[in-house]
Design a protein around this motif. Structure first.
Motif, mmCIF file in Angstrom:
data_model
loop_
_atom_site.group_PDB
_atom_site.id
_atom_site.type_symbol
_atom_site.label_atom_id
_atom_site.label_comp_id
_atom_site.label_asym_id
_atom_site.label_seq_id
_atom_site.Cartn_x
_atom_site.Cartn_y
_atom_site.Cartn_z
ATOM 1 N N LEU A 5 5.275 1.592 -9.013
ATOM 2 C CA LEU A 5 4.655 0.273 -8.940
ATOM 3 C C LEU A 5 4.718 -0.314 -10.343
ATOM 4 C CD1 LEU A 5 2.996 -1.944 -7.464
ATOM 5 C CD2 LEU A 5 0.935 -0.681 -8.159
ATOM 6 N N ARG B 176 0.828 -1.202 0.000
ATOM 7 C CA ARG B 176 0.000 0.000 0.000
ATOM 8 C C ARG B 176 0.863 1.253 0.000
ATOM 9 N NH1 ARG B 176 -1.532 -2.660 5.275
ATOM 10 N NH2 ARG B 176 -0.017 -1.882 6.800
ATOM 11 N N ARG B 177 0.317 2.317 -0.573
ATOM 12 C CA ARG B 177 0.986 3.606 -0.595
ATOM 13 C C ARG B 177 0.924 4.247 0.788
ATOM 14 N NH1 ARG B 177 5.051 6.150 -2.448
ATOM 15 N NH2 ARG B 177 5.233 6.054 -4.688
ATOM 16 N N TRP C 7 6.263 3.046 -0.225
ATOM 17 C CA TRP C 7 5.364 1.897 -0.287
ATOM 18 C C TRP C 7 5.556 1.076 0.977
ATOM 19 C CZ3 TRP C 7 1.726 1.101 -3.929
ATOM 20 C CH2 TRP C 7 1.838 1.780 -5.150
#
Length: 461
Positions: free
Chosen positions: A353, A113-114, A119
């Motif tokens: 990503l 997840r950001r 991350w």
């Protein structure tokens, strides 16, 4: 500022290729692998017995077209090495390039997840609760897409009293000994399993499919068949298709000649099945073709057209679902196989990503992964600048439209033409290097430069 930290998820062929390229760029790489050794599906490893490798599995693309350019397979090897040889090859690749010391085995990634400029990657021992959250500047997803078996949906009407299994669960022919076997599917695994079973089954193995596919022998005219295909790569694909289909028809005939369904499309539109042995077993009556299943009836199976057969074991060789379970729908759009990616690599909302191996190639996979890994590494190392967000989306739309024209609605977003794609990515890197030299932004579109994975590259831009 420290070195860019990159998490690579998976130590199969895709993850190893990505890690090697990233290390070549001098980046700080951590590979998270839920299994106990490198190689992914080829290693026959993975938590929960997830590898689909079976005892008779061999490459269906020749070693010369499959090997990494940076690490050729030994000359003494056969043209189509076994899964065990490929597993050893990948392990040696990991050792040769210093990847092994970067791999954390037994680490299942449960969330990515950001979190601001970083991350967060959550991982822990597979099947246990002791999770750990770590921050990275970029994440490369290389978890593969042959791990989540796809069963017929909706299920066929009726019930079946015998054993049902997915091709994923096949490890050897022992389970078929003395039993009447039905294999449903027309892919490479279906053919391998039908051949395996035909040597021990009770009566001929039944091979059922609603739609046909082209069956290409591993050798044509004394050479690996995919080498012949490579020689035609300079031609437009429609012309390649006409030439190759003519050659195939002259060499082995049509699938209908062997009692199989007519292929739904032309050669190069759907992935052909690569097999020498299935044609041999069909012509000897040890495997017998049947049309699609209509319904199940206790210990019998009813096929389209009304044919009824007694069956003890059904093997559903019906493929796999594409899943990226650690990413939420914010990133996958709810359907990973339809996820738009620039060059089949970079997420359109955030190129820190990226994905290696999330594609379906008309040829071998390893050279594609190697090329993708180099593209990711060039970007995260700061040498390569992406085009604008609008240009990326336009490029994805063009590629998708071309894929639909060629392949129809079966995973068009994932499809790549092996020869064209492997040749195109080095050109893309060169174009991105020129963009970077002109001062193009190297940070993710729409985000602050403070989140750029390589501060020095951002400063020079």
């Amino acid at each position: 500022m420290g070195t860019t930290r990159v998490a690579v998820i998976g130590a199969g062929a895709a993850g190893l290729a990505a890690a090697k390229a990233l290390l070549d760029e001098g980046l700080d790489v951590t590979v998270l692998e839920r299994g106990t050794r490198p190689g992914g599906l080829w290693a026959g490893d993975g938590a929960g017995g997830e590898s689909p490798a079976y005892g008779s599995l061999h490459l269906n693309t020749s070693k010369g077209r499959t090997q990494f350019a940076d690490f050729p397979m030994p000359e003494r090897w056969p043209d189509f090495p076994s899964a065990a040889l490929v597993a050893g090859y990948l392990a040696e690749y990991a050792e040769a390039f210093g990847i092994s010391e970067r791999v954390r085995y037994g680490r299942e990634v449960t969330a990515v997840r950001r979190a601001g400029a970083s991350w967060e990657v959550v991982s822990g021992p597979a099947g246990e609760d002791a999770e750990r959250t770590e921050a990275y500047d970029a994440v490369v997803v290389a978890n593969g897409h042959n791990r989540d078996p796809k069963w017929p949906s909706p299920a066929y009407p009726g019930s079946f009293d015998g054993l049902q299994m997915h091709a994923h669960d096949h490890s050897g022919p022992e389970v078929f000994a003395g039993r009447r076997v039905l294999v449903v599917g027309m892919g490479n695994s279906a053919m391998d399993i039908a051949v395996d079973a035909s040597y021990v089954s009770r009566g001929p193995v039944l091979l059922s499919a609603r739609r046909g596919t082209h069956i290409v022998p591993k050798y044509l005219f004394g050479r690996p068949a995919d080498a012949t295909g490579g020689a035609l790569a300079v031609l437009p694909w429609r012309l390649r298709q006409t030439v190759a289909q003519t050659v195939l028809r002259l060499a082995v005939g049509t699938p209908e000649r062997y009692g199989l369904p007519r292929p739904a499309g032309g050669l190069f539109q759907n992935h052909p099945t690569i097999s020498d042995t299935i044609l041999h077993r069909l012509t000897h009556g040890e495997v017998v073709a049947r049309p699609g299943v209509e319904r199940l009836d206790g210990g019998r199976v009813v096929f389209a057209g009304g044919t009824v057969e007694d069956v003890d074991v059904i093997v559903w060789a019906t493929g796999y679902r594409v899943t990226v379970p650690f990413l939420d729908s914010r990133w996958t759009g709810g359907d990973p196989e339809a996820m738009p990616l620039y060059q089949r690599v970079f997420h359109l909302d955030d190129p820190t990503l990226s994905f290696v191996g999330l594609m379906q190639s008309t040829g071998a996979a390893l050279p594609v992964m190697e090329a993708q890994g180099r593209l990711v590494a060039a970007h995260l190392g700061g040498r390569y600048a992406l085009p604008s967000a609008a240009e990326q989306r336009a490029s994805v739309a063009r590629a998708h439209a071309a894929a639909v024209r060629r392949w129809g609605d079966k995973r068009p977003m994932m499809r790549v033409d092996f020869d064209r794609y492997v040749a195109a990515l080095p050109r893309e890197i060169r174009a991105g290097v020129r963009r970077a030299a002109r001062g193009a932004a190297v940070h993710a579109p729409g985000r602050s430069p403070r989140a750029t994975p390589n501060p020095k590259a951002q400063a020079s831009a």
